[in-house]
Design a protein around this motif. Structure first.
Motif, PDB file in Angstrom:
ATOM      1  N   VAL A  53       0.887  -1.173   0.000  1.00  0.00           N
ATOM      2  CA  VAL A  53       0.000   0.000   0.000  1.00  0.00           C
ATOM      3  C   VAL A  53       0.915   1.209   0.000  1.00  0.00           C
ATOM      4  CG1 VAL A  53      -1.740   1.277   1.320  1.00  0.00           C
ATOM      5  CG2 VAL A  53      -1.873  -1.224   1.181  1.00  0.00           C
ATOM      6  N   ASN A  54       0.729   2.071  -0.981  1.00  0.00           N
ATOM      7  CA  ASN A  54       1.648   3.202  -1.211  1.00  0.00           C
ATOM      8  C   ASN A  54       0.901   4.522  -1.090  1.00  0.00           C
ATOM      9  OD1 ASN A  54       3.948   1.449  -2.288  1.00  0.00           O
ATOM     10  ND2 ASN A  54       2.219   0.902  -3.628  1.00  0.00           N
ATOM     11  N   PRO A  55       0.959   5.142   0.089  1.00  0.00           N
ATOM     12  CA  PRO A  55       0.238   6.407   0.250  1.00  0.00           C
ATOM     13  C   PRO A  55       1.007   7.605  -0.285  1.00  0.00           C
ATOM     14  CG  PRO A  55       0.568   5.250   2.372  1.00  0.00           C
ATOM     15  CD  PRO A  55       1.503   4.654   1.368  1.00  0.00           C
ATOM     16  N   GLY A  56       0.237   8.629  -0.638  1.00  0.00           N
ATOM     17  CA  GLY A  56       0.808   9.955  -0.864  1.00  0.00           C
ATOM     18  C   GLY A  56       0.872  10.662   0.490  1.00  0.00           C
ATOM     19  N   LEU A  57       0.467  11.916   0.532  1.00  0.00           N
ATOM     20  CA  LEU A  57       0.629  12.706   1.759  1.00  0.00           C
ATOM     21  C   LEU A  57      -0.400  12.339   2.841  1.00  0.00           C
ATOM     22  CD1 LEU A  57       1.287  15.953  -0.233  1.00  0.00           C
ATOM     23  CD2 LEU A  57       2.894  15.071   1.480  1.00  0.00           C
ATOM     24  N   VAL A  58       0.084  11.830   3.949  1.00  0.00           N
ATOM     25  CA  VAL A  58      -0.772  11.452   5.084  1.00  0.00           C
ATOM     26  C   VAL A  58      -0.344  12.294   6.281  1.00  0.00           C
ATOM     27  CG1 VAL A  58      -1.674   9.534   6.451  1.00  0.00           C
ATOM     28  CG2 VAL A  58      -0.599   9.061   4.228  1.00  0.00           C
ATOM     29  N   GLU A  59      -1.314  12.922   6.926  1.00  0.00           N
ATOM     30  CA  GLU A  59      -0.976  13.793   8.062  1.00  0.00           C
ATOM     31  C   GLU A  59      -0.752  12.948   9.315  1.00  0.00           C
ATOM     32  OE1 GLU A  59      -3.613  17.055   8.477  1.00  0.00           O
ATOM     33  OE2 GLU A  59      -2.433  17.946  10.096  1.00  0.00           O
ATOM     34  N   THR A  60       0.501  12.751   9.649  1.00  0.00           N
ATOM     35  CA  THR A  60       0.893  11.966  10.833  1.00  0.00           C
ATOM     36  C   THR A  60       2.086  12.679  11.481  1.00  0.00           C
ATOM     37  OG1 THR A  60       2.482  10.679   9.579  1.00  0.00           O
ATOM     38  CG2 THR A  60       0.249   9.781   9.674  1.00  0.00           C
ATOM     39  N   GLU A  61       2.851  11.923  12.277  1.00  0.00           N
ATOM     40  CA  GLU A  61       4.071  12.519  12.849  1.00  0.00           C
ATOM     41  C   GLU A  61       5.232  12.503  11.851  1.00  0.00           C
ATOM     42  OE1 GLU A  61       4.879  10.574  16.579  1.00  0.00           O
ATOM     43  OE2 GLU A  61       2.868  11.012  17.306  1.00  0.00           O
ATOM     44  N   PHE A  62       4.936  11.976  10.658  1.00  0.00           N
ATOM     45  CA  PHE A  62       5.950  11.806   9.618  1.00  0.00           C
ATOM     46  C   PHE A  62       6.758  13.092   9.365  1.00  0.00           C
ATOM     47  CE2 PHE A  62       7.056  11.905   5.087  1.00  0.00           C
ATOM     48  CZ  PHE A  62       7.664  10.678   4.898  1.00  0.00           C
ATOM     49  N   SER A  63       6.052  14.219   9.219  1.00  0.00           N
ATOM     50  CA  SER A  63       6.779  15.459   8.878  1.00  0.00           C
ATOM     51  C   SER A  63       7.588  15.970  10.086  1.00  0.00           C
ATOM     52  CB  SER A  63       5.827  16.543   8.358  1.00  0.00           C
ATOM     53  OG  SER A  63       5.007  16.988   9.395  1.00  0.00           O
ATOM     54  N   PRO A 103      -4.356  11.838  -1.551  1.00  0.00           N
ATOM     55  CA  PRO A 103      -5.492  12.703  -1.224  1.00  0.00           C
ATOM     56  C   PRO A 103      -5.991  13.316  -2.534  1.00  0.00           C
ATOM     57  CG  PRO A 103      -3.413  13.710  -0.479  1.00  0.00           C
ATOM     58  CD  PRO A 103      -3.076  12.375  -1.059  1.00  0.00           C
ATOM     59  N   THR A 104      -7.249  13.691  -2.569  1.00  0.00           N
ATOM     60  CA  THR A 104      -7.813  14.213  -3.823  1.00  0.00           C
ATOM     61  C   THR A 104      -7.021  15.416  -4.320  1.00  0.00           C
ATOM     62  OG1 THR A 104      -9.940  13.426  -3.085  1.00  0.00           O
ATOM     63  CG2 THR A 104      -9.973  15.051  -4.866  1.00  0.00           C
ATOM     64  N   ALA A 105      -6.493  16.207  -3.408  1.00  0.00           N
ATOM     65  CA  ALA A 105      -5.765  17.428  -3.804  1.00  0.00           C
ATOM     66  C   ALA A 105      -4.398  17.127  -4.424  1.00  0.00           C
ATOM     67  CB  ALA A 105      -5.585  18.337  -2.596  1.00  0.00           C
ATOM     68  N   GLN A 106      -3.962  15.880  -4.349  1.00  0.00           N
ATOM     69  CA  GLN A 106      -2.610  15.553  -4.823  1.00  0.00           C
ATOM     70  C   GLN A 106      -2.683  14.772  -6.135  1.00  0.00           C
ATOM     71  OE1 GLN A 106      -0.299  13.145  -2.065  1.00  0.00           O
ATOM     72  NE2 GLN A 106       1.621  13.622  -3.099  1.00  0.00           N
ATOM     73  N   ALA A 107      -1.889  15.213  -7.118  1.00  0.00           N
ATOM     74  CA  ALA A 107      -1.849  14.506  -8.405  1.00  0.00           C
ATOM     75  C   ALA A 107      -0.549  13.743  -8.588  1.00  0.00           C
ATOM     76  CB  ALA A 107      -2.040  15.502  -9.549  1.00  0.00           C
ATOM     77  N   SER A 108       0.501  14.198  -7.918  1.00  0.00           N
ATOM     78  CA  SER A 108       1.800  13.526  -7.997  1.00  0.00           C
ATOM     79  C   SER A 108       2.597  14.020  -6.785  1.00  0.00           C
ATOM     80  CB  SER A 108       2.535  13.898  -9.291  1.00  0.00           C
ATOM     81  OG  SER A 108       3.018  15.223  -9.196  1.00  0.00           O
ATOM     82  N   SER A 109       3.836  13.559  -6.664  1.00  0.00           N
ATOM     83  CA  SER A 109       4.624  13.990  -5.494  1.00  0.00           C
ATOM     84  C   SER A 109       4.791  15.503  -5.458  1.00  0.00           C
ATOM     85  CB  SER A 109       6.006  13.338  -5.537  1.00  0.00           C
ATOM     86  OG  SER A 109       5.881  11.968  -5.280  1.00  0.00           O
ATOM     87  N   THR A 110       4.804  16.139  -6.623  1.00  0.00           N
ATOM     88  CA  THR A 110       5.091  17.580  -6.664  1.00  0.00           C
ATOM     89  C   THR A 110       3.868  18.434  -7.014  1.00  0.00           C
ATOM     90  OG1 THR A 110       5.824  17.242  -8.918  1.00  0.00           O
ATOM     91  CG2 THR A 110       7.549  17.358  -7.220  1.00  0.00           C
ATOM     92  N   ILE A 111       2.758  17.810  -7.362  1.00  0.00           N
ATOM     93  CA  ILE A 111       1.579  18.598  -7.743  1.00  0.00           C
ATOM     94  C   ILE A 111       0.478  18.430  -6.694  1.00  0.00           C
ATOM     95  CG2 ILE A 111      -0.202  18.976  -9.514  1.00  0.00           C
ATOM     96  CD1 ILE A 111       1.839  17.926 -11.576  1.00  0.00           C
TER      97      ILE A 111
END
Ligand code: NDP
Ligand code: 8X3
Length: 250
Positions: free
Chosen positions: A179-189, A237-245
């Motif tokens: 399972v390969n997520p894009g941006l997930v709001e966690t303690e990651f950042s 997330p719907t707002a994300q199209a790629s790592s940079t967009i």
């Protein structure tokens, strides 16, 4: 018969949310992480729903990892589901400026740690000719972005290992997927930026995925019928199209 799942990185974010999701569905849990207090708190909360055992070890420590999994009591020795989730990014720097400690951490934890845990768990799955392994990769495992170099490499490795596992374990009926997520709001950042102010801005201006979104998907994957294996999922997330967009509002 109730299944037992071992989840690494269960003390926060995606791993913790997966523990709650699995507990809701009555899956017995082996929760792993380095922060003992958090393991204890989560165990206390989930013991009302299912059986919980905790293991406190650093996945990058080969001996401690093998020892911890070997130490499981009889009730928890049979692992049906392995969620290889422990990991983080450390730093975001151009390739010539990255810290060697950050590079070591990412390769030791995200890649070698996943291998050590798998090495300890796979033999019993192989002997039983059943089991399910889900590796948590990342969109960074499919696409390299500026300054992502070594983190992206570690997650590309997770994807290659997942494919290798699926091929090698195919004769034994063991399911393997990523399972390969894009941006997930966690303690990651917070871990990536070591508590720097920039950590708080990562998920600003758009609605990032929540850990629970990924946990629900992981539960969906493990609850498919025996003939169905979800091999690879990319989740943005719907707002994300790629790592940079990422579509942001100010
Ligand atoms: P968190 O920082 O919230 O969780 C990371 C988990 O990994 C913690 O439970 C931590 O536990 C554990 N962990 C880290 N290092 C070690 C170690 N050396 N030994 C044992 N456990 C360790 O982040 P996420 O939930 O977001 O991250 C989970 C996975 O998801 C990671 O593999 C990450 O790369 C991946 N991912 C995250 C995305 C995101 O945007 N958040 C996107 C794509 C993938 P403790 O500190 O207690 O040991
Ligand atoms: C986490 C996603 O884009 O921060 O794996 O690398 S990203």
């Amino acid at each position: 018969m109730k299944k037992t799942a071992l989840i690494t990185g269960a003390t926060s974010g995606i791993g913790e949310a997966t523990a709650y999701e699995f507990a809701k569905h009555g899956i017995n849990l082996i929760l792993c992480g380095r922060r003992t207090e958090r393991l204890n708190t989560i165990q206390k909360a989930l013991e009302r729903l299912t059986h919980v055992h905790t293991l406190n070890f650093d996945v990058s420590d080969r001996a401690k990892t093998l020892e911890a999994i070997e130490s499981l009591p009889d009730d928890f020795k049979t692992i049906d589901i392995l969620i290889n989730n422990a990991g983080n990014a450390h730093g975001l720097d151009p390739i010539d400026e990255g810290s060697l400690d950050d590079w070591d951490a990412m390769m030791d934890i995200n890649v070698k740690g996943l291998l050590y845990v798998s090495k300890a768990v796979i033999p019993q799955m192989k002997a039983r000719e059943s089991g399910h392994i889900i590796n948590i990769g990342s969109s960074a495992g499919k696409e390299v972005y500026p300054k992502g170099n070594v983190y992206c490499a570690s997650k590309h490795a997770v994807l290659a290992i997942t494919e290798g596992m699926r091929i090698d374990l195919n004769p034994y009926g063991i399911k393997v997927g990523a399972v390969n997520p894009g941006l997930v709001e966690t303690e990651f950042s917070k871990v990536r930026f070591k508590g720097d102010d920039i950590a708080d801005s990562v998920y600003k201006g758009f609605e990032a995925l929540k850990a629970k979104d990924i946990a629900e998907i992981i539960y969906f994957a493990v609850s498919r019928p025996p003939h169905v294996n979800i091999a690879d999922l990319l989740v943005f997330p719907t707002a994300q199209a790629s790592s940079t967009i990422v579509k942001k509002i100010n």
